[in-house]
Design an enzyme around this catalytic site. Structure first.
Site, mmCIF file in Angstrom:
data_model
loop_
_atom_site.group_PDB
_atom_site.id
_atom_site.type_symbol
_atom_site.label_atom_id
_atom_site.label_comp_id
_atom_site.label_asym_id
_atom_site.label_seq_id
_atom_site.Cartn_x
_atom_site.Cartn_y
_atom_site.Cartn_z
ATOM 1 C CG ASP A 57 -0.016 -0.001 2.461
ATOM 2 O OD1 ASP A 57 0.779 -0.860 2.762
ATOM 3 O OD2 ASP A 57 -0.679 0.755 3.526
ATOM 4 C CD GLU A 118 4.240 0.277 6.878
ATOM 5 O OE1 GLU A 118 5.208 0.528 7.627
ATOM 6 O OE2 GLU A 118 3.933 1.304 6.177
ATOM 7 C CD GLU A 119 2.568 4.036 4.424
ATOM 8 O OE1 GLU A 119 2.704 4.450 5.658
ATOM 9 O OE2 GLU A 119 3.693 3.947 3.689
ATOM 10 C CD GLU A 146 9.098 0.568 4.989
ATOM 11 O OE1 GLU A 146 8.788 1.690 4.128
ATOM 12 O OE2 GLU A 146 7.938 0.200 5.482
ATOM 13 C CG HIS A 343 4.189 9.266 4.485
ATOM 14 N ND1 HIS A 343 3.733 8.774 5.472
ATOM 15 C CD2 HIS A 343 4.564 7.962 3.771
ATOM 16 C CE1 HIS A 343 3.855 7.435 5.910
ATOM 17 N NE2 HIS A 343 4.329 6.918 4.521
HETATM 18 ZN ZN LIG Z 1 6.761 2.251 3.944
#
Ligand SMILES: [Zn+2]
Length: 376
Positions: A57, A118-119, A146, A343
């Site tokens: 995601d 995950e988010e 990541e 983000h």
């Molecule tokens: Zn991530």
């Protein structure tokens, strides 16, 4: 995405398991090739195979992009797009690395673990940890890609969430004696949580030295919701808070202190107040556990040997690693791109890091699955 990846990777010798979410709308995807994990060898010095993990995601794109966030855009030395750094770049190179190898040639197992949500708080990884059959061992040496700018991270904080609901009784504000105000006791609970936050800031739990900017349990009163109109005595107030545990810390003692602060704040509402009939309820909403991998773990040593890294690097964000460790996986966070652009609008992945990341993954497959050089 899971369906596409499963179809893309399916071929003789590849074992694909879909681990559906409780409502069936999403899946964790586990793709394996090579011999099954040998429990005898699993904690041996070398093999045990390799697991490459990524979440599928992304966070919403938001505003402010200079190009379509969901079309990969070439910007010279970088790729631009939502999820390029976090962490579809790594997911892509892990998928391609897996696809390139003939399953029959693998001497130790190679696995992909791709998670959902995950988010939203590592929900997919948490579900996988809770439901994956214990006898179905996955390769122990695990890379979670990541974006760390290709620095190996073997520890990060965990995040736990708590919701407090104060219940009162609605009334016309002209007749307050008929109601019970839920917001006033909630305010005192918040003040007590604020005192606890200040107390936690002065404490130095084990591993604090690895988090120079925040060497303590960070508590955040994050959300308050209550009341409907100025002329109504509010019957409900909701408070949501989160706290970040250091690696190796148990959540229970902190949860006890949070509960204690809530009780003190609530009880401190004093005699003679009209809202003394209010009640409250505390819900623990779970979260993502902290992660801590010993320095001697073969996967950590292998990456540090390859990159020449000597210092211990920590992360202040959580990852699926906290949950995947519950499946007996030794997780290292290591991937191309930087968390600083994640983000945000115009998220990007430097092409050179993508290529370097692919090279590292290839070398780790060689070392852990093909019996190449570098074995302990
Ligand atoms: Zn991530």
């Amino acid at each position: 995405m899971a369906a596409f990846l499963a179809e893309y990777l399916a071929r003789p010798g590849v074992r694909i398991t879909e681990n559906p979410s409780p409502d069936g709308s999403k899946v964790n995807l586990v793709v394996e090739a090579g011999p099954p994990v040998d429990p005898e060898d699993r904690h041996g010095p070398g093999r045990g195979g390799l697991t490459l993990s990524a979440h599928m995601d992304v966070v919403p794109a938001g505003e402010g992009w200079s190009a379509d966030p969901f079309t990969l855009t070439d910007r010279g030395d970088r790729w631009l797009g939502r999820g390029t750094a976090d962490m579809k770049g790594f997911l892509t190179l892990a998928t391609q690395a897996f696809a390139r190898h003939d399953p029959a040639a693998l001497r130790a197992p190679l696995a992909l673990v791709f998670t959902y949500d995950e988010e939203l708080g590592c929900l997919g990884a948490g579900h996988l940890a809770a439901t994956w059959p214990r006898e179905h061992l996955l390769p122990r040496n695990t890379l979670i890609g990541e974006p760390t700018s290709l620095l190996a991270v073997r520890m990060h904080k965990g995040h736990f969430k708590v919701r407090v609901t104060v219940q009162g009784v609605n009334a016309h504000s002209g007749y307050p004696h008929l109601g019970v105000n839920a917001i006033e006791p909630a305010g005192r609970i918040i003040a007590a949580l604020s005192d606890l936050r200040a107390e936690l800031v002065t404490e130095r739990p084990p591993m604090a030295e690895h988090f120079p900017q925040t060497p303590y349990v960070a508590l955040n009163v994050a959300r308050v919701e209550g009341g409907t109109a100025i002329n109504v005595v509010p019957d409900r107030c909701l408070i949501e808070l989160g706290f970040r545990l250091l690696p190796g810390m148990d959540a229970a003692p902190i949860i006890r202190r949070v509960r204690g602060a809530i009780e003190r704040g609530f009880a401190g509402q004093g005699e003679g107040r009209s809202e003394s009939g209010a009640r409250y309820q505390i819900e623990e909403m779970g979260g993502a556990p902290p992660m801590l991998l010993p320095e001697e773990a073969p996967i950590y040593r292998a990456i540090c040997r390859r990159t020449g890294q000597t210092e211990t690097v920590s992360a202040s964000y959580g990852t699926d690693g906290g949950w995947l460790a519950h499946l007996g996986l030794d997780c290292v966070i290591f991937g191309p791109g930087t968390i600083e652009v994640a983000h945000k609008p115009d998220e990007y992945l430097p092409k050179a890091e993508f290529v370097a990341g692919a090279r590292h993954v290839e070398a780790l497959i060689e070392e852990f699955c093909l019996g190449g050089e570098g074995h302990g």
